[in-house]
Design an enzyme around this catalytic site. Structure first.
Site: not given
Length: 331
Positions: A11, A190, A281, A247, A31
């Site tokens: 994303w 969601k 998540e 989603t 990173r």
């Protein structure tokens, strides 16, 4: 205008592409230095967006100070449960009047704070400096330039419009509103409902079950939102129903795919291993969303059941039984 995107997952990379395609100078922080070099030199992110060519104008660096230097927009797009720790290390590098933009969809474990609240607290920034982007935004589809719309929510109308202008691409249409609370809650809850929809699909249930979970999931999201002062109309829009449908229905959704594996009988560990390091998540959000609901006395039955599943207390069959055995009442 210059944007710094802190995060190089699917994303974050996609949104950086959107910014560049919108005419916004953009530097992305990764990173790992080797990934930053690959993005800059090869115009690709094979780790998270294989097969997608990135704009030649997109630069990446592993030096956060370099990415943040002179940024008007600071876009935060890292796993939600790592935000506080990472942001502490970046706070002194943040340009003093930059708009801080959250692309993260989660509630912090322990504190039950929304991502914008964490940003304001750690960065010492007023709520009017924080914007939230949320909607039916499956990264790969947007990276492939399939048309989509999203919401930019900010208490400061001018800052919201600034973010809107920065990310208006031919294939990406942002709308503004001022309901940060509702926009964030839609994006966080969601993920939990998508786990339930995926689990139902994995068990072999069909469209009626999915539609029922989406509708009742929207109802519990709205109840929680109203208790926190959100605008109820937000949940009928892109950041509510739009994000929820995308989603819950798409195989590109990590949360739905994770739930589907659980429904097929895989353990939590097996399902997590299959995500190849990308975070679902909803697994962690179950606990934090439930904590937030309990603090405000809001009933969230789907979230409660999925939290028990994700703790390994009950299995998919018991989850379905618990949801279907709830007392009947008026809708």
């Amino acid at each position: 205008m210059k944007a710094a995107v802190l995060g190089s997952g699917s994303w974050g990379t996609t949104f950086a592409k959107v910014l560049v395609d919108s005419g916004t100078e953009t530097v992305m922080w990764a990173r790992r230095s080797e990934l930053a070099e690959t993005i800059t030199r090869r115009h690709a992110n094979p780790d998270y967006l294989s097969g997608v060519r990135l704009p030649s104008g997109l630069r990446a660096t592993s030096d956060a100070a370099e990415a943040l230097d002179g940024a008007d927009l600071v876009v935060l797009v890292i796993p939600s449960q790592t935000l506080r720790e990472n942001l502490r290390g970046w706070t002194k590098l943040l340009p003093p009047d930059a708009t801080l933009v959250s692309l993260m969809k989660g509630i912090e474990l322990g504190t039950a704070k929304r991502m914008s609240e964490v940003i304001s607290e750690v960065a010492g920034a007023g709520p009017d400096r924080v914007a939230v982007v949320s909607g039916p935004n499956l990264a790969r589809e947007i990276a492939l330039e399939q048309p989509t719309a999203t919401v930019v929510a900010c208490a400061d109308v001018d800052r919201g419009a600034q973010v809107q202008r920065a990310c208006t691409a031919p294939y990406f249409r942002p709308y503004t509103n001022i309901d940060v609370v509702g926009t964030e809650l839609g994006g966080a809850v969601k993920n939990v409902i998508a786990l339930a929809c995926g689990m139902a699909a994995g068990m072999g249930f069909g469209n009626n079950t999915t539609a029922s979970l989406i509708t009742r999931g929207l109802a519990e999201t709205s109840r929680l939102g109203l208790a926190l002062g959100a605008d109820p109309m937000t949940f009928a829009g892109l950041a509510g129903l739009g994000d929820l449908v995308a989603t819950c229905a798409s195989p590109l959704s990590r949360n739905r795919s994770f739930g589907e594996r659980l429904g097929k009988g895989e353990s939590l560990e097996q399902a997590q291993a299959a995500t190849h390091g990308q975070v679902a998540e909803g697994v962690k959000s179950c606990r934090s969303v439930l904590d937030l609901a309990e603090r405000h006395g809001v009933d969230v039955p789907i979230t409660r059941v999925m939290e028990s599943v994700c703790r390994g207390v009950i299995g998919p069959v018991d989850a379905a039984r618990l949801l279907m055995s709830r007392s009947t009442k008026s809708e």
